[in-house]
Design a protein around this motif. Structure first.
Motif, mmCIF file in Angstrom:
data_model
loop_
_atom_site.group_PDB
_atom_site.id
_atom_site.type_symbol
_atom_site.label_atom_id
_atom_site.label_comp_id
_atom_site.label_asym_id
_atom_site.label_seq_id
_atom_site.Cartn_x
_atom_site.Cartn_y
_atom_site.Cartn_z
ATOM 1 N N VAL A 246 0.824 -1.198 0.000
ATOM 2 C CA VAL A 246 0.000 0.000 0.000
ATOM 3 C C VAL A 246 0.862 1.253 0.000
ATOM 4 O O VAL A 246 0.534 2.250 -0.659
ATOM 5 C CB VAL A 246 -0.942 -0.004 1.228
ATOM 6 N N ALA A 247 1.982 1.226 0.755
ATOM 7 C CA ALA A 247 2.817 2.417 0.905
ATOM 8 C C ALA A 247 3.372 2.923 -0.429
ATOM 9 O O ALA A 247 3.230 4.107 -0.746
ATOM 10 C CB ALA A 247 3.939 2.143 1.904
ATOM 11 N N PRO A 248 4.024 2.085 -1.270
ATOM 12 C CA PRO A 248 4.525 2.594 -2.551
ATOM 13 C C PRO A 248 3.416 3.130 -3.451
ATOM 14 O O PRO A 248 3.593 4.153 -4.120
ATOM 15 C CB PRO A 248 5.204 1.361 -3.168
ATOM 16 N N ARG A 260 7.570 13.415 1.213
ATOM 17 C CA ARG A 260 8.484 13.609 2.345
ATOM 18 C C ARG A 260 7.717 13.867 3.635
ATOM 19 O O ARG A 260 8.068 13.336 4.696
ATOM 20 C CB ARG A 260 9.432 14.769 2.051
ATOM 21 N N GLU A 261 6.652 14.693 3.553
ATOM 22 C CA GLU A 261 5.880 14.994 4.754
ATOM 23 C C GLU A 261 5.201 13.743 5.316
ATOM 24 O O GLU A 261 5.204 13.503 6.518
ATOM 25 C CB GLU A 261 4.836 16.070 4.435
ATOM 26 N N LEU A 262 4.618 12.924 4.429
ATOM 27 C CA LEU A 262 3.942 11.716 4.878
ATOM 28 C C LEU A 262 4.943 10.707 5.442
ATOM 29 O O LEU A 262 4.681 10.074 6.477
ATOM 30 C CB LEU A 262 3.161 11.097 3.722
ATOM 31 N N SER A 263 6.089 10.548 4.779
ATOM 32 C CA SER A 263 7.105 9.611 5.273
ATOM 33 C C SER A 263 7.601 10.011 6.651
ATOM 34 O O SER A 263 7.788 9.166 7.531
ATOM 35 C CB SER A 263 8.271 9.548 4.286
ATOM 36 N N LEU A 288 15.280 12.231 4.546
ATOM 37 C CA LEU A 288 15.878 10.989 5.033
ATOM 38 C C LEU A 288 14.804 9.930 5.261
ATOM 39 O O LEU A 288 14.995 8.747 4.937
ATOM 40 C CB LEU A 288 16.645 11.265 6.328
ATOM 41 N N SER A 289 13.662 10.335 5.807
ATOM 42 C CA SER A 289 12.578 9.388 6.084
ATOM 43 C C SER A 289 12.036 8.762 4.807
ATOM 44 O O SER A 289 11.545 7.629 4.816
ATOM 45 C CB SER A 289 11.444 10.092 6.824
ATOM 46 N N GLN A 290 12.153 9.490 3.705
ATOM 47 C CA GLN A 290 11.627 8.992 2.439
ATOM 48 C C GLN A 290 12.421 7.809 1.909
ATOM 49 O O GLN A 290 11.920 7.023 1.093
ATOM 50 C CB GLN A 290 11.620 10.125 1.417
ATOM 51 N N THR A 291 13.665 7.654 2.353
ATOM 52 C CA THR A 291 14.523 6.574 1.851
ATOM 53 C C THR A 291 14.439 5.305 2.691
ATOM 54 O O THR A 291 15.071 4.303 2.344
ATOM 55 C CB THR A 291 15.987 7.047 1.824
ATOM 56 N N PHE A 292 13.684 5.331 3.778
ATOM 57 C CA PHE A 292 13.601 4.143 4.637
ATOM 58 C C PHE A 292 12.912 2.997 3.895
ATOM 59 O O PHE A 292 11.985 3.202 3.116
ATOM 60 C CB PHE A 292 12.823 4.454 5.914
ATOM 61 N N LEU A 391 17.362 2.156 7.380
ATOM 62 C CA LEU A 391 18.074 3.209 6.652
ATOM 63 C C LEU A 391 19.442 2.672 6.257
ATOM 64 O O LEU A 391 20.261 2.366 7.121
ATOM 65 C CB LEU A 391 18.226 4.454 7.529
ATOM 66 N N MET A 392 19.698 2.559 4.953
ATOM 67 C CA MET A 392 20.976 2.062 4.466
ATOM 68 C C MET A 392 22.037 3.156 4.549
ATOM 69 O O MET A 392 21.737 4.350 4.425
ATOM 70 C CB MET A 392 20.846 1.573 3.025
ATOM 71 N N THR A 393 23.297 2.751 4.741
ATOM 72 C CA THR A 393 24.396 3.702 4.884
ATOM 73 C C THR A 393 24.538 4.578 3.652
ATOM 74 O O THR A 393 24.713 5.804 3.755
ATOM 75 C CB THR A 393 25.707 2.944 5.138
ATOM 76 N N GLN A 394 24.461 3.984 2.458
ATOM 77 C CA GLN A 394 24.650 4.761 1.234
ATOM 78 C C GLN A 394 23.557 5.804 1.053
ATOM 79 O O GLN A 394 23.815 6.897 0.516
ATOM 80 C CB GLN A 394 24.720 3.838 0.006
ATOM 81 N N ASP A 395 22.325 5.512 1.517
ATOM 82 C CA ASP A 395 21.256 6.501 1.416
ATOM 83 C C ASP A 395 21.517 7.678 2.353
ATOM 84 O O ASP A 395 21.269 8.837 1.988
ATOM 85 C CB ASP A 395 19.913 5.860 1.749
ATOM 86 N N PHE A 396 22.008 7.391 3.549
ATOM 87 C CA PHE A 396 22.329 8.464 4.490
ATOM 88 C C PHE A 396 23.437 9.352 3.933
ATOM 89 O O PHE A 396 23.347 10.594 3.986
ATOM 90 C CB PHE A 396 22.749 7.860 5.833
#
Length: 442
Positions: A246-248, A260-263, A288-292, A391-396
């Motif tokens: 559902v999320a994607p 971004r706001e919803l994430s 950052l939350s968007q990449t989780f 949260l992956m290191t490369q995304d951070f």
């Protein structure tokens, strides 16, 4: 009389229920069992005590023919509010889909019973409105009247309307109008519950996977207990895949800023408790939350294992994890005697493992934000069905490069960690969360 005896038994059971609840254990939503009498009593007094006391008053207080007796009967029906709670706990304990249907079906039956009782009260109050002559009912006639009341109720709610029983007065017709309006809700509920039940029974995708797995395990002579656990895991996994899908779909329909706001809102209660993000800009945390990545872990799953390279920061959104960390042996000097060596070697058994429970809002793996070569010194397993955000290191690193000031502070922290002027232990989750040093805040 039989009916009076049943009422006295019901009174005794309700009174004993109040007393027994003070000596029961309390099961939390995450499955934890609490047996502390003081805590159990305080929680009971703040939740169900008032309802139980109201429903525990004996029937003999009011005259059977008075208005107070009817009100007393309706108050006792409030006890049915606890049925969904009990069924939810049984459903979790026995993993039964039938109990999930009973959570709604039983309260509906109780509601129909209340409507039938109100109909009988209306008949006895104003008999002319319903075209009936009411006489004093004997003990046996009460059952006949109850069936007759249910007959009128079901006939009206199902829109059958034979016409052999029909209201004539103002009160009766008003009651029938309300009942007819309620019947639309009843019909919708029946259709919805039937559809859900059939869908759960004839779910081809899920049941096909379960049948294939069961057939394979039977050929391999896998123990039946393990077969049941695997079948449950498959069903849970299919349901979780649907919920995660559902999320994607939802995010893809929103603008980037809204995504971004919803994430961030979905992760706010967890992410903002992480020490490094206390004072970080809102835009950075939202991006950052968007990449989780959202993951599901079933009870008993191995989440991470000791000896792996830490490449992700994991937050516990729901559920409970168990962290197993081996204790390190320490010697005061190379000249320790044989007794000291023997005692340290003896600590290599099961008692040398430290256990830490990670509840909602916890995290682990913060070392990956400062070093790509840190090895994990613990193992984490799921104690309950859990939902995780990763949260992956490369995304951070990719996102922090978009914020030069934050990137400069992060490089400074890395150097301080390498020089050991800052300890990574300060980033570890603490329950309850303690106030962190200001040097970790962006």
């Amino acid at each position: 009389a039989t009916w009076s005896a049943l009422l006295h038994v019901a009174d005794a059971v309700l009174i004993l229920d109040v007393l027994i609840n003070f000596f029961m254990c309390l099961q939390m939503r995450d499955g934890t069992i609490i047996g502390d009498p003081g805590y159990v009593a305080s929680q009971y007094m703040r939740t169900w005590l008032i309802l139980d006391l109201v429903t525990a008053w004996p029937f003999g207080i009011f005259e059977p023919s008075g208005q107070g007796y009817l009100a007393h009967q309706l108050l006792k029906m409030l006890k049915a509010c606890k049925i969904p709670v009990y069924l939810s706990k049984l459903q979790i304990a026995h993993r039964s889909t039938v109990l999930s249907q009973l959570k709604v079906f039983i309260p509906l039956v109780v509601l129909v019973h209340i409507w039938a009782c109100l109909y009988r009260h209306a008949i006895e109050s104003e008999a002319e409105d319903f075209g009936e002559v009411v006489t004093a009912a004997t003990e046996n006639q009460r059952y006949e009247h109850y069936i007759s009341d249910l007959y009128f109720l079901v006939m009206t709610m199902t829109s059958v309307g034979f016409g052999d029983v029909s209201p004539r007065g103002v009160l009766g017709r008003g009651y029938a109008i309300v009942l007819m309006l309620f019947s639309t809700v009843y019909a919708g509920f029946v259709v919805s519950m039937t559809g859900q039940s059939l869908r759960s029974i004839f779910d081809e995708q899920m049941e096909k996977q379960v049948r294939d797995a069961s057939s394979f395990m039977r050929r391999r002579k896998v123990p039946k207990d393990l077969q049941r656990r695997v079948e449950h895991a498959i069903r849970q996994q299919v349901k979780q895949e649907r919920s995660l899908a559902v999320a994607p779909k939802l995010l893809s329909k929103l603008s980037p800023s809204m995504q971004r706001e919803l994430s961030l809102e979905l992760l706010r209660s967890v992410v903002l408790r992480f020490p490094m993000l206390f004072g970080a800009p809102h835009s950075f945390v939202a991006q950052l939350s968007q990449t989780f990545t959202w993951l599901q872990a079933i009870s008993g799953d191995l989440v991470v294992e000791e000896g792996q390279v830490i490449q992700e920061l994991v937050f516990v959104i729901e559920g409970r994890l168990l962290m197993l960390k081996p204790q390190k042996l320490s010697f005061k000097s190379p000249q320790d005697d044989d007794d000291k060596l023997s005692s340290n070697l003896a600590s290599l058994d099961g008692s040398s493992i430290e256990e830490h429970r990670l509840e909602n809002g916890a995290w682990f793996g913060a070392e990956c934000l400062f070093s790509r070569h840190t090895t994990r010194e613990f193992t984490v397993v799921s104690e309950t069905d859990s939902e995780l955000a990763v949260l992956m290191t490369q995304d951070f690193e990719r996102i922090i490069c978009l914020y030069p000031r934050l990137a400069a502070k992060h490089r400074k922290m890395q150097k301080m960690v390498e020089s050991r002027s800052l300890s990574l232990e300060e980033l570890e989750y603490k329950a309850p969360v303690e106030e962190e040093e200001a040097s970790w805040v962006f």
